[in-house]
Design an enzyme around this catalytic site. Structure first.
Site, PDB file in Angstrom:
ATOM      1  N   TRP A   1     -23.697  10.068  20.635  1.00  0.00           N
ATOM      2  CA  TRP A   1     -23.521  10.107  22.088  1.00  0.00           C
ATOM      3  C   TRP A   1     -23.827  11.495  22.677  1.00  0.00           C
ATOM      4  O   TRP A   1     -24.507  11.606  23.692  1.00  0.00           O
ATOM      5  CB  TRP A   1     -22.102   9.670  22.451  1.00  0.00           C
TER       6      TRP A   1
ATOM      7  N   GLN B   1     -20.026  11.503  16.758  1.00  0.00           N
ATOM      8  CA  GLN B   1     -20.848  11.399  17.977  1.00  0.00           C
ATOM      9  C   GLN B   1     -21.794  12.590  18.165  1.00  0.00           C
ATOM     10  O   GLN B   1     -22.590  12.603  19.097  1.00  0.00           O
ATOM     11  CB  GLN B   1     -19.964  11.247  19.218  1.00  0.00           C
TER      12      GLN B   1
END
Ligand SMILES: [Zn+2]
Ligand SMILES: [Zn+2]
Length: 886
Positions: free
Chosen positions: A583, A579
């Site tokens: 994200w 991530q």
């Protein structure tokens, strides 16, 4: 262990389930969130897992990390809301639905209609999450799963529209025609981060083709002239792009040579530096070796495929099939001359834009060659099952036409679709971008204060990615996703960008209740010019969804405005290394660009959980044990402790091994239960409270050890170093069980009621304290223990108790006891080396005065008892200890 036994739940699992029931029946999680929070709020965002996936070890791992920190901060006096979230959009679900509807690809979806397709996606999403709702609480993870945010909710999507408009108003949204990586199977563009995840080494076919120069062209200021059979050689690793060729590029200052292979009349032109490599097995005759690239510029040639050369409607056709100079040409490989197909390469497209070349798209976005190229029509250019097949056809065609110079196998790293594994292709297409590069210096500044665990990610994986950040392509050509809120007039190209449902309703006069493509594409309204305004057909990248979590999960700014303004940046987030570029990055971009600050302050990055053999965990290979079975056998606490004390909590991969959980369960949980059982045998004999004022040296020592443990765990947690916080727990239980309790057994059995009371009070104090210290890590056993030893005025659950402030521990007793244990261990070794068992008493143990400097009666007595000697003498001797074995 036999299989039959394995399916039975262990006592540990049953005890944990009892605690779980206690939490549920007494609403302990909500009470812990609602309890008084003198320190204020501690903000945590939960990265949403994909709603249709099943939970696996990766989720168990991040879930554990995401549980420990909020539990700890709650005990520290903060209020920590923990809203669960679901990622509901995107290709994974679209792929499931395609299978369910028994269709494949974009055309099929358009045939059945976007509404039917999206409705099926809605139905599919509604069915998920049963497995999650069972496993997540059973892990001991507290999260509000009853009121989750969902990226498909209209409120969530409206906040994203707001964000898009904010970016647009700041001049950070633009549309551009660019060379993008696309997946021909999914028929959509991919973001830079998605592309970077999918590189694999593959073998391709590289060809060197002969481009036939038109005869009678003078060049090099009239120094040279082409004859009937002159060719320029160009090399490509993507032969399938040759029908899209519109130019050849040379380096302006690179030296070129024209030559002949002995016995063949054709004239060939290549970069001088490449001759040796290209003609290593052939005898050649040099014709001219004094040319440079700029001499060649302007030469015209016949395209290898003549699919388009007869098309007089082709725009800018007069510029096509000529030699141009370009900076990106070098002589490291190939011929020093580059084949240019603007629709299929970034450099190529830029050159076409600069030189006003036609852009030939002989391949559709589905990767299929168009009918105009009769020789290859209908072929897929990079099919997943045989990615070279079309290139082979190209080679055959070139050979037949007599313009194949050479072919070779070429191994290189090539990007693949992270979702469906199809080789990606470069494709010139129109895309919407967030202008990340414009705000990059701000993003780098906001990133300075982020605290990373492990530290190296800050300047490494994350820092480098951020420094190299490129504009973010946020548009996708898919269906089940949030939509790009831009309407455009078909006639005058005027645009409206909407940041809310209300704005769209007011402008269009249509009631809008859902923002998905099947709904908003129906909203059409009149432009001032008399034309019609239609939404641009693209949808938003799903990373725009998850990157918007900090504000969209609260329907900001339409609701919760003040709340969200204070919730950014989050105090803490956690996800796996994958991530970092996903994200973490997209949140940072959106929050940075819109709110002008960092998205989060502290982040823990975990590594991958691999199978015991070091391979990726694979459902197909069944190379890892079922997590539910692990929990039923060893308990969730043991699983948590095992993971948390491993380097996986600082981004290192680790091998999940049942063999390693088993000892955690027995040595930590098992011993703790044993300590408590022993205490229970005696606890009712004398009334006592959990107190820490005993004067007995063993009591003073275990009290000091408890305070020391408390300090170590606190420091580890405050620094977000979970392994440093967790590892001392097991060492402590070892000390408690194998030293303190063992040496205290006789005390509890003695007639000295004062000492029995002191021991009982100490044990109870230690267990109560330990319950609090281990509560964030092993929440089940912590609460079980708490209920056994708590005071009358204690809260009903340890998770409602407060974390104590760190107190100074008695360093003297710690260091003295350490010495005693060293003496004991040397003496036991000495006993073992001469083969005299401990149960046979000996007269004297002599201890070196270098080792034992403080002579304390109580300590000496411990040594006597442990070694079974009548006397301990401290003296100057050559070794650490000497046993009188006579
Ligand atoms: Zn794909
Ligand atoms: Zn108009």
């Amino acid at each position: 262990m036999t299989d039959a036994k394995k399916t039975e739940k262990g006592a540990v699992a049953l005890r944990e389930e009892e605690i779980l029931k206690f939490w549920n029946e007494n609403d302990i999680f909500n009470k812990s969130v609602e309890k008084e929070a003198p320190q204020g709020d501690y903000f945590f965002y939960d990265g949403p897992p994909f709603a249709t996936g099943s939970p696996h070890y990766g989720h168990i791992l991040t879930s554990t990390i995401k549980d420990v920190v909020p539990r700890y901060q709650t005990m520290r006096g903060y209020r920590v809301e923990r809203q669960w979230g679901w990622d509901c959009h995107g290709l994974p679900l679209e792929n499931i639905v395609e299978k369910k509807l028994n269709i494949s690809g974009r055309e099929d979806i358009l045939k059945i209609g976007v509404k039917k397709f999206n409705d099926t996606c809605r139905e599919e999403i509604a069915q998920v999450s049963g497995e999650w709702e069972r496993l997540i609480p059973r892990l001991g993870r507290w999260a509000d799963m009853k009121n989750p945010y969902r990226t498909m909710d209209t409120t969530f999507m409206e906040s994203e529209w707001w964000a898009f408009k904010q970016l647009h108003d700041k001049g950070l949204i633009y549309e551009d025609y660019r060379s993008m990586h696309i997946c021909p199977r999914c028929e959509t563009t991919l973001a830079q981060s998605e592309v970077s995840e999918g590189y694999k080494d593959i073998k391709d076919l590289a060809v060197t083709a002969k481009f036939h120069l038109k005869p009678e062209q003078e060049f090099g200021d009239g120094k040279y002239k082409t004859k009937e059979t002159a060719f320029i050689l160009a090399w490509t690793t993507t032969p399938w792009t040759l029908p899209g060729n519109v130019a050849l590029a040379v380096g302006k200052d690179i030296r070129y040579t024209s030559l002949r292979i002995k016995g063949i009349s054709e004239l060939l032109i290549v970069a001088s530096e490449r001759i040796e490599e290209l003609f290593k097995d052939q005898e050649i005759e040099i014709v001219h070796n004094d040319m440079v690239g700029s001499d060649l510029v302007g030469l015209e040639y016949e395209p290898p495929f003549n699919s388009y050369s007869g098309d007089d409607t082709l725009e800018s056709k007069e510029n096509a099939w000529k030699v141009y100079a370009a900076d990106f040409v070098n002589t490291e490989d190939g011929t020093g001359i580059v084949h240019i197909a603007p629709a299929f390469g970034a450099d190529d497209l830029l050159m076409a834009q600069n030189e006003n070349l036609p852009i030939l798209k002989h391949v559709g976005m589905n990767g299929i060659v168009v009918p105009e190229v009769v020789e290859l029509a209908g072929l897929s250019v990079k099919p997943i099952d045989d990615h070279q097949s079309t290139d082979v056809e190209v080679v055959k065609f070139l050979a037949k036409k007599g313009i194949l110079f050479a072919k070779e196998k070429y191994e290189h790293s090539y990007p693949h679709c992270w979702r469906c594994d199809t080789p990606l292709i470069n494709y010139a297409t129109s895309s919407w971008f967030v202008a990340v590069e414009k705000v990059k210096s701000d993003l780098l500044k906001y990133a300075e204060d982020i605290n990373w665990t492990p530290k190296h990610i800050k300047k490494g994986r994350w820092g480098k990615w951020l420094e190299g950040a490129r504009d973010w392509s946020v548009s996708r050509q898919r269906f089940w996703a949030n939509t790009i809120p831009v309407w455009r007039c078909k006639k005058c190209l005027e645009e409206d960008v909407f940041g809310s449902i209300k704005e769209l309703e007011e402008k269009s006069g249509t009631l809008v209740t859902d923002l998905h493509k099947d709904v908003v594409d129906e909203v059409v309204y009149a432009c001032a010019c008399g034309g019609d305004m239609y939404r641009v057909p693209d949808v938003l990248d799903t990373w725009f969804n998850s990157g918007s979590v900090p504000f969209a999960s609260y329907h900001y700014p339409f609701e919760n405005k003040e709340k969200v303004d204070t919730r950014i940046p989050a105090n803490f987030i956690a996800e796996g290394t994958d991530q970092t570029r996903a994200w973490f990055y997209y949140q940072h971009v959106l929050i940075g660009a819109i709110f002008g600050k960092a998205a989060f302050k502290n982040v823990i990055v975990n590594g991958m959980a691999l199978a015991e053999d070091g391979k990726k965990m694979s459902k197909k290979l069944k190379n890892y044990p079922d997590p539910t079975l692990m929990i039923d056998t060893y308990g969730a606490d043991a699983m948590r402790l095992y993971m948390l004390s491993s380097p996986v909590v600082r981004a290192e991969d680790f091998r999940f091994s049942e063999k390693e959980i088993a000892p955690v369960a027995s040595k930590v949980m098992g011993r703790l239960v044993n300590v408590h059982s022993f205490y229970s045998l005696y606890k009712d004999e004398i009334a006592h409270e959990p107190l820490s004022d005993s004067t007995n040296v063993l009591d003073r020592w275990i009290i000091a050890r408890t305070l020391e443990l408390h300090a170590e765990v606190t420091s580890g947690m405050d620094n977000y170093e979970l392994d440093k916080a967790t590892r001392p727990l097991a060492d402590f239980v070892d000390d408690l069980s194998t030293w303190y309790l063992r040496r205290s057994r006789d005390r509890l059995k003695s007639d000295d009621t004062e000492d029995v009371k002191a021991a009982l009070q100490t044990i109870r104090w230690v267990l109560r304290k330990y319950a609090k210290i281990c509560a964030p890590f092993t929440p089940f056993i912590a609460d079980w223990l708490w209920q056994q030893v708590m005071r009358n005025d204690d809260p009903e659950s340890v998770h409602l108790a407060n974390w104590c402030s760190v107190k100074e521990s008695d360093k003297d007793v710690l260091s003295n006891m350490k010495t005693v244990r060293e003496v004991v261990s040397s003496a036991l070794e000495a006993r073992a080396s001469v083969g005299i068992k401990v149960r046979q008493p000996l007269q004297t143990l002599t201890v070196s005065s270098d080792l034992l400097s403080v002579v304390d009666d109580e300590l000496i007595q411990l040594i006597k008892d442990e070694i079974n000697v009548k006397e301990v003498v401290v003296a100057r001797i050559g070794s650490d200890v000497a046993l009188d074995t006579v």
